[in-house]
Structure formats: C-alpha cells, structure tokens
Design a protein around this motif. Structure first.
Motif, PDB file in Angstrom:
ATOM      1  N   ASP A 283      21.013 -27.605  25.159  1.00 39.82           N
ATOM      2  CA  ASP A 283      19.797 -27.227  24.827  1.00 39.82           C
ATOM      3  C   ASP A 283      19.593 -25.989  25.539  1.00 39.82           C
TER       4      ASP A 283
ATOM      5  N   HIS B 235      32.939 -26.008  26.815  1.00 40.37           N
ATOM      6  CA  HIS B 235      32.392 -25.129  27.616  1.00 40.37           C
ATOM      7  C   HIS B 235      32.463 -23.594  27.148  1.00 40.37           C
TER       8      HIS B 235
ATOM      9  N   ILE C 179      30.261 -23.098  24.488  1.00 38.98           N
ATOM     10  CA  ILE C 179      28.636 -22.991  25.038  1.00 38.98           C
ATOM     11  C   ILE C 179      28.579 -21.424  25.553  1.00 38.98           C
ATOM     12  N   SER C 180      29.560 -21.172  26.348  1.00 41.72           N
ATOM     13  CA  SER C 180      29.576 -19.889  27.086  1.00 41.72           C
ATOM     14  C   SER C 180      29.508 -18.903  26.150  1.00 41.72           C
TER      15      SER C 180
ATOM     16  N   TYR D 178      26.137 -18.480  24.532  1.00 39.83           N
ATOM     17  CA  TYR D 178      25.082 -18.094  25.532  1.00 39.83           C
ATOM     18  C   TYR D 178      25.198 -16.656  25.305  1.00 39.83           C
ATOM     19  N   GLN D 179      26.345 -16.062  25.308  1.00 40.71           N
ATOM     20  CA  GLN D 179      26.514 -14.504  25.008  1.00 40.71           C
ATOM     21  C   GLN D 179      26.077 -13.862  23.982  1.00 40.71           C
TER      22      GLN D 179
ATOM     23  N   THR E 104      22.076 -14.196  24.131  1.00 43.25           N
ATOM     24  CA  THR E 104      21.356 -13.319  24.789  1.00 43.25           C
ATOM     25  C   THR E 104      21.668 -11.786  24.438  1.00 43.25           C
TER      26      THR E 104
ATOM     27  N   ILE F 169      17.360 -16.569  27.900  1.00 43.73           N
ATOM     28  CA  ILE F 169      17.707 -17.842  28.130  1.00 43.73           C
ATOM     29  C   ILE F 169      17.375 -18.220  29.657  1.00 43.73           C
TER      30      ILE F 169
ATOM     31  N   LYS G  63      17.146 -21.559  30.976  1.00 36.71           N
ATOM     32  CA  LYS G  63      17.933 -22.649  31.453  1.00 36.71           C
ATOM     33  C   LYS G  63      18.643 -23.428  30.292  1.00 36.71           C
ATOM     34  N   THR G  64      19.690 -24.100  30.721  1.00 37.43           N
ATOM     35  CA  THR G  64      20.474 -24.938  29.783  1.00 37.43           C
ATOM     36  C   THR G  64      20.539 -26.329  30.104  1.00 37.43           C
ATOM     37  N   GLU G  65      20.817 -27.401  29.200  1.00 37.88           N
ATOM     38  CA  GLU G  65      20.923 -28.784  29.504  1.00 37.88           C
ATOM     39  C   GLU G  65      22.059 -28.979  28.544  1.00 37.88           C
ATOM     40  N   THR G  66      23.418 -29.387  28.937  1.00 41.70           N
ATOM     41  CA  THR G  66      24.192 -29.888  28.056  1.00 41.70           C
ATOM     42  C   THR G  66      23.674 -31.334  27.585  1.00 41.70           C
TER      43      THR G  66
END
Lengths: 488, 488
Positions: free
Chosen positions: B377, B450, B453-454, B457-458, B461, B467, B469-472
């Motif tokens: 999320d 991971h 996810i990273s 994220y990149q 953004t 972003i 916050k994040t929640e797995t």
C-alpha cells in the motif's frame, strides 16, 4: 410527498416498524414509502452485504432511510450493514439523545438529558489493519481536518436549533497530541463561531467518569468515533433503558434513522416489544425532513402515554406503571393521545424547525507552503531480524553501519520506547522495531528526497533486513509532523 | 528489611504520605525507606522529566516505588512522570480495585467490587503519530502477542490469588478484527488454563454500558490500554469516590503504588485531605512484596474506621458520618483500630499470600514458516496530488498507467472506503489516499520482492507522486495479514 425508504428488518423489527408507521400515519405526516428487504433473508440468500443492489437504488433516490433492527447471521463473512451504509452514504454524524423519564421509567439519574454526537466515519473505524510481525498487529487511527470540522459544526448547529446551552468535547489529547489534538483544536476554532453556546473540553477518561456519575452536568457532547461509540452506549443505558432511545445517522446528502437496540429474535412475534426506540428514531426523521408538526404531535403523545403508565413489559414496574400492554396496544395508546401533551414530563416543541442545513462547505484547508521530508522511519519485522538475534543493541549497531548519502540511523524503538542507542534492560521488547533515519547533523541539507529514501530502502533490504512499513518524517511550514519516541 | 523508594510528592502529597507511612509503620510492616524528590520542584529546576538520575538509581535498586501525587507544571514541555516511569520500568499492568462502601460512603451502586486490570504499555499509548497530509493525522494502535499474554495472565493470576470468581475481557473485535481480535484470541487461549475461573467477553461499548449501570455484574475485567484508562476512571467514580481508590503499576522487575487522585494543590497544607487512596495503594504494595499480615491489619482497621463513621470532609455526610476529622486524626483513628476487623463491611484476608509470580515466560510466539509479501500500500498526501486535481477517478486512472513488472494498481481508498475503481459520489474524501498495488492475476508469482517494491517506489515518485508512507501486504503461512477496504 417526500419519499422515504423503509426496511422492516428481522426479529422484533417487523412488529415495531408496523407500530411506528401506524403512529406516524396518524400524526398527519406526509410520506411516500418505498419498502426494501434487508438483513437475514438477504444474507442467507448469499449476499454478504445483506442488501440488494435495487435497494441501494431506492436509498440513493429517497436519501432517507427508516430502518428496523436486523439480524446479521454468525460467521460466514457477513458484513455489518450499518457500517456499509454509513460509509457508502457518507453518514458522518451519529446523534443519540439519552433522556431520563423519571419517575415513570426507573433510572438512577432523573433529569438526565444528554445528546451524544459521534463522528461516524474516521478514527479507528476506517478498518485499516496490518500484521507487522509474528507478534504485532497494527490498526491506523485517522483523524482529518474536514471530517472533524463537519462533526463539530454539526454538533453546534444541532445545539442551536434545539435550544441547547452547551456543547462539550471529549478527547485524549494529553496522550494523542496530533490526532486528538487536531480534534480539540478544530473544536476550539469552530466553537468560537457560536458565542451563545457554552463550551468545555474534558479528557475522555475523567469526562466519562463524570458522565457515568453525574450525567445531568452535560448537554450536547461531541466526540471522535470510538469514544462516541462506547460513551453513547453508556449514556443510553444509564438514562434508563436502551429500549427507549432512537438514533439518527446523518450525511450531507443522505440520512438513516433507527432504534439503538437490536432485533431481539427471542422476543419476536409475541406482540411484546417496545416500539419506542424506533418511534423516536422516526420523530428525528420527521424533524430532519422538516415535518416538525407531525414530529411534535407524536413525541408529545408518546410522552403522555409514558406518563399515563401505559407501559410495555420492558419498562413495566408495579406501583409506577398502570397498564401492561403489547406492541400493538402501546401504538394504539399513543394514537389515542395524539394532540395531547404530557402534564408532568417536559413537552417537546419543534415549532418552525427547518430541515437543518447540511450542505455547508468546510473551511478551506490550511495550504502549507512548504512540506519537507526530514527523515524516514523503517519498521522491521520478525523476518530477517530473526536470523540476527533479538538483542536490540547488536541489531542497532549492525543497522547503523548501513548509512547512505549522509542519512544515518538516529534511534531504534520498540512500541515507542527507545532501545538503541542506550536502552534500559527493563524495557520489554516485541519482534517489531522502528528504525528512524535522518540526515547527519553535518549534512548540507537537512531534508531528504524520495530518491534517497528509495536508495536507502534498497540498501537496507539488500543487506537482508525485512522492511515491513515506512513512514516519512515531515515538517509542515517548519512545524514537526511526527512525534518523538519516549526517551528520544 | 526490603528497601522501598518513597516520594512525598506535591500539593496534598506530603500530608497523605506522612499519614500513610505512620499507619504502615504501626502495622508491623518491615520496610527500609529511601526517600527521593520528584515532581514540581524538580521540573522547575529545569529537569523536564521531573525526576533526577540519582532517583532512577534508587528505583532500579529497590524496584518498589511508593509514590504520592505530584503536580506537573503547565506548558514548557514537561513530560508526564507516570508515563515515563511506566515505560522505562516496564510497568505493564495497572490494577485498580473499585469498591463501594455502602452505607458508610454514598454510592448509587452498593455491593460494587470490581478490579480493572489495564494493559499499560501498548495500544494507542505508544505515542507514535504522523501527519500524513495537510488534512490528516495518524496514530498507530499496536497490540502485541507477548504484551497481551502478560496482561491477561496477570489478570487470571490476580484473580486466582485474590479468590475472584470471574475475569471478563472487553474488546472491540467486531470492528478491529486484527488488533482487538488478537487480544480476544489470547484471552481465550490463556483463560483455558484457568478452568476454575469464569470467563466472558463483552464488546466494549455494551460492556461499558453494563459496567456503568450494573457494576455488580463484574468481578475482574482485563482490557487493552485505552478502554482500561477510560473505564477504570468510570468504575472508580461510580464506586463512590476517587478519593478512596489506590492503584498498582506492576512490571516484571519493578512496581509502583499510588492513589488514583491528583495532588489537589488547593487543599494542601490544611490537614484536610483523605489519605485513604494512597494508604490502599500501600496495602497493595505490602501484599505485592509478601508482607500480607501487615497489609491485612491495615486494610481491616481502615474498613473499621470507615464503618465507625470517622470520615474526612470529602466523604462526610450528616446522618451517616459520626465525626469529621483531618488527615492526621484519620490516621490516628486507623492506628487506634489496628488489630480490629469491620463488623458490617466485609473483612479482607490476605492470609498466606505470597508475592505473586511475575517472572513467567510468555508462550513461545508462533513461528510462521512462510511470511510472504503479496503487495504494498502506497499512501499519497496532498503534495504532488494537489497539482493533479482532487478527482479520485482521474487520480486512479493516471496512477494506474504506472505499472511495474506485473504489479498493478488494485484499488484506491480514502480512509478505508474505495474511491477507485468505481467509487460513489456520496463518499466524502480527504487529501490522503491509499493506493494498493498487487501482482496482476496472470503473473507467474503472486508474491512481491523488496526489489520490486523499491523499483515501484522509484517509478511512482519519479512520476511526481508524493509517497507519504508504505505498508507491505503479507500473508503468514497463507493467512492474510491485512484487511480489505470497505467495498473491496
């Protein structure tokens, strides 16, 4: 004639709805009724929401829902229809008047007349939960500025229209300085617009104690969702009987009216149940849609019936009550008193009540000029950490060796208490840690970019750490948007 | 002689501590007292914690803290000494007996005898808060397996030692299925180890209503931190007087005993204050350190004093009380009755009480074999989103075009209610959105790394989204470790 949507519900629902509608029809109210089916039968047909799409259409058309209690079957993933309706229809305000009717109904608190206005959409009821580790569960409590503005303004508008003298606010802002602090702050802002209404704020624990002991000290009380949920039940119960309380769920475009009690399946079909809670919900509905004359006639006839000692079994008391009646006979007794007023209890007056203004515009949110990221919290769970032992000192030391472009590990905490650097041996730890990264003091910039965060994320996870969640640390026009850990 | 640390506190603190210590000394208790200074004077010397390092040393040495109420100065960033002591000393259990003393002390609930056992370290009191956007504040509610095991086991051990028949649990697990659900589940597990003690669970709203109305229906009640904070105040208040209640804060190695009331500066120095709350805190301390004979002598002499109508001003009532006395005279009256038992009120018996076992080992956490990440999320705030308008449909559509290696946008919600795809116009939105990314249905693997996810994220953004916050999203041995949004 304004259309309303009616659901007869389960258990005692159909009986008390029939009784309430009979009374409403005799009051001179003008309503065009659309009936929908909700609840147990719909659930058991395999609809986990308990309501058919065609019923939603009726609700979106009429925008007024008069709802008898329903039975949600146990197990099987059936969702609460009340929660769904509140969320989907945006019913942000839950209003629950809690009134004592001494000496006609037994209560330890004669004279009590409290209205609880509960925020209905936010707080811990957003239903956002995550498992952070083998041991730790998380639920997000969210409090928003517009959500709080809506409910606080509603409470003051309600007080104004109903001639109430005081609106009290309960929060726990000595502990939750940001979430409950925002609620309290907005209460202070909006209360200033209502100079004729007295205001006061109580920390919820002491306030709840005062409410339970001396409810006559309160008038209208506005609260965030959870406190309102718990304390409106307390207030209704100590007023005398949950069987006598109605409730309104109000949104900007739609609204829902009901009794606060459940469907009591064991009492069903015996002409025993007290229709008063649902009837008073109906009175709130009539006031809400502007039919104040009918509302007033019903409410006063109902008060007179109570006063005359015509009581259903649940409030019957020898020596006080005069006649024990069933659901139908109670309705007939109210109808027979239509046009009368109570002689001892205080009569209600809704004269000239207009449907309350609901389409207000929230104050424009404060536009922050500069929102800056000044760090990031990485939460680690039991995954990778397990293989690295459970000693917080070793864990912190090892993690501290992973630095990135001038961002360093500032502290590690466990449920808010610092364990690195220099924790205390007595601190009990779970398997979920928070690791706060911020720029080193000597860095040219004390802000952090998303590129830096994503690089840090990559580096930390590549080293075998399992990041469960992240929270950015931000300042809003220089003001810190995060709390420090205990001991930081 | 076991050493204890004593603080005389502020306001009425010194008077009631003197009175309590005089009584304790006359009881035959064997204690070696180390006195420390805490509170107002220490705060005003510029120590924001209100306690000097040398005092911590005394506490770490004696591990038993007998504490009079203190005054925390307003403003200036002074931290609550109670919160600091609880967290640093790991005082995980707060025990508060709430007893009615009718007819000698006025109460609406004669016969009430409830002990609230409140979890003291977790829940919303971890103090972890973040500002997510211009409009939205967040506070984390954390419930852990070992934290809950400790408090529930403590409640049952307390019940067993004190001859209590029932331990009730309050949660709101119909809404907070994961956090409060864990608390309830562990209660069920641990209660099974105590077949002789009756158990029951109430949803906290209805439970609170029952407690406020009919407290005699309860015995011991164990609760998460927030509910315990609010409802222990309710229970103490309706029992008769907050002036009569003592409280214990117990940890694995250390413990703290006090009155539940504050320092009442306006009553200070007048020999008026009732020392009973602090004295009963002292009785709990003596029981805790195994000096049960002294505890029993004091408690019974105190009950006899109440019964004899020797009352301080706060509980004095003409016709019931016989003699109005000051703090010192009340202490002398208790001392004069040492060795006596009450005749009407129920005498206490602590015969043979050993110091309760505190060094229990939590059940080993369930070791999950497979913790898998199945999505993430991403929470977006008002930053980048502002420039993209506030229409959730457009926002979701645009974000949906950013996909990455088979991970797609599944839904967008606002405070738990879905707004993309296909939201309802009635849904009220704030400026904080949650965007749930999960593998496309056709992906070979339904788990997420991971690295993915990273990279996501990149990408997100870099496209200008902010972003916050994040929640797995995780599964634990196949069981879902996150909730679905309303309507998902």
């Amino acid at each position: 004639m304004p259309p309303i949507t009616v659901a007869h519900g389960d258990g005692i629902g159909p009986e008390i709805m029939d009784a309430s509608l009979r009374i409403i029809q005799e009051s001179g109210a003008a309503l065009e009724i659309e009936t929908i089916e909700i609840g147990e039968k719909v659930y058991l047909r395999g609809n986990t929401a308990g309501i058919d799409p065609s019923s939603w259409e009726s609700l979106r058309r009429t925008k007024v829902f008069y709802k008898a209690p329903i039975t949600t079957p146990q197990g099987g993933g059936f969702k609460s229809l009340n929660v769904t309706a509140r969320k989907r229809l945006g019913l942000y305000a839950n209003i629950r008047p809690c009134v004592a009717y001494a000496p006609y109904v037994d209560t330890k608190h004669p004279g009590m007349d409290v209205v609880v206005v509960r925020e209905n959409e936010e707080d811990l009821y957003a239903g956002i939960e995550y498992q952070l580790s083998s041991d730790v569960m998380e639920c997000l409590k969210l409090i928003s500025r517009p959500g709080t503005e809506k409910i606080v303004r509603f409470a003051f508008e309600y007080a104004k229209q109903n001639g109430r003298k005081k609106v009290t606010c309960f929060t726990k802002d000595n502990i939750m300085k940001m979430t409950d602090g925002l609620f309290h702050k907005i209460y202070d802002e909006i209360s200033a617009e209502y100079p004729d209404i007295e205001k006061e704020h109580w920390i919820v624990d002491i306030g709840a104690a005062k409410l339970a002991d001396t409810p006559t000290a309160f008038d209208v009380i506005v609260m965030p969702n959870l406190y309102g949920d718990v304390l409106s039940d307390v207030a209704a119960q100590i007023a005398g009987s949950v069987g006598l309380a109605g409730s309104a769920n109000v949104g900007i475009t739609a609204s829902m009216f009901e009794a606060i009690h459940g469907s009591a399946p064991r009492r069903a079909g015996q002409n025993l149940a007290n229709p008063s809670g649902l009837l008073l919900g109906g009175v709130m509905m009539l006031v809400h849609i502007g039919q104040w004359e009918a509302a007033e006639r019903i409410h006063n006839a109902w008060l007179r019936t109570l006063e005359d000692g015509v009581h259903t079994y649940d409030i019957f008391e020898p020596g006080v009550s005069r006649e024990k009646v069933g659901t139908k006979e109670f309705a007939s007794a109210v109808i027979a008193r239509m046009g009368q007023k109570p002689e001892k209890l205080k009569a209600v007056s809704y004269a000239g009540f207009a449907s309350p203004r609901r389409e207000w515009v929230p104050n424009p949110a404060r536009q922050f000029e500069k929102i800056e990221i000044v760090g990031v919290d990485l939460y680690m769970g039991s995954g990778a950490f397990g293989s690295k032992g459970r000693n917080p000192q070793e864990f912190g030391d090892a993690l501290n060796r992973i630095s990135h472009e001038g961002i360093e590990l500032r502290m590690v905490d466990n449920r808010g208490t610092i364990v690195w650097p220099g924790g205390m041996a007595e601190t009990f730890v779970t398997d979920s840690y928070r690791c706060r990264f911020q720029p080193v003091a000597s860095a040219a910039s004390q802000t952090v970019t998303h590129a830096q965060i994503s690089a840090l994320y990559q580096k930390v996870t590549a080293a075998g750490y399992d990041i469960v969640k992240t929270e950015t640390l931000r300042t809003f026009d220089g003001q810190q948007g995060f709390t420090l850990a205990q001991g930081q």
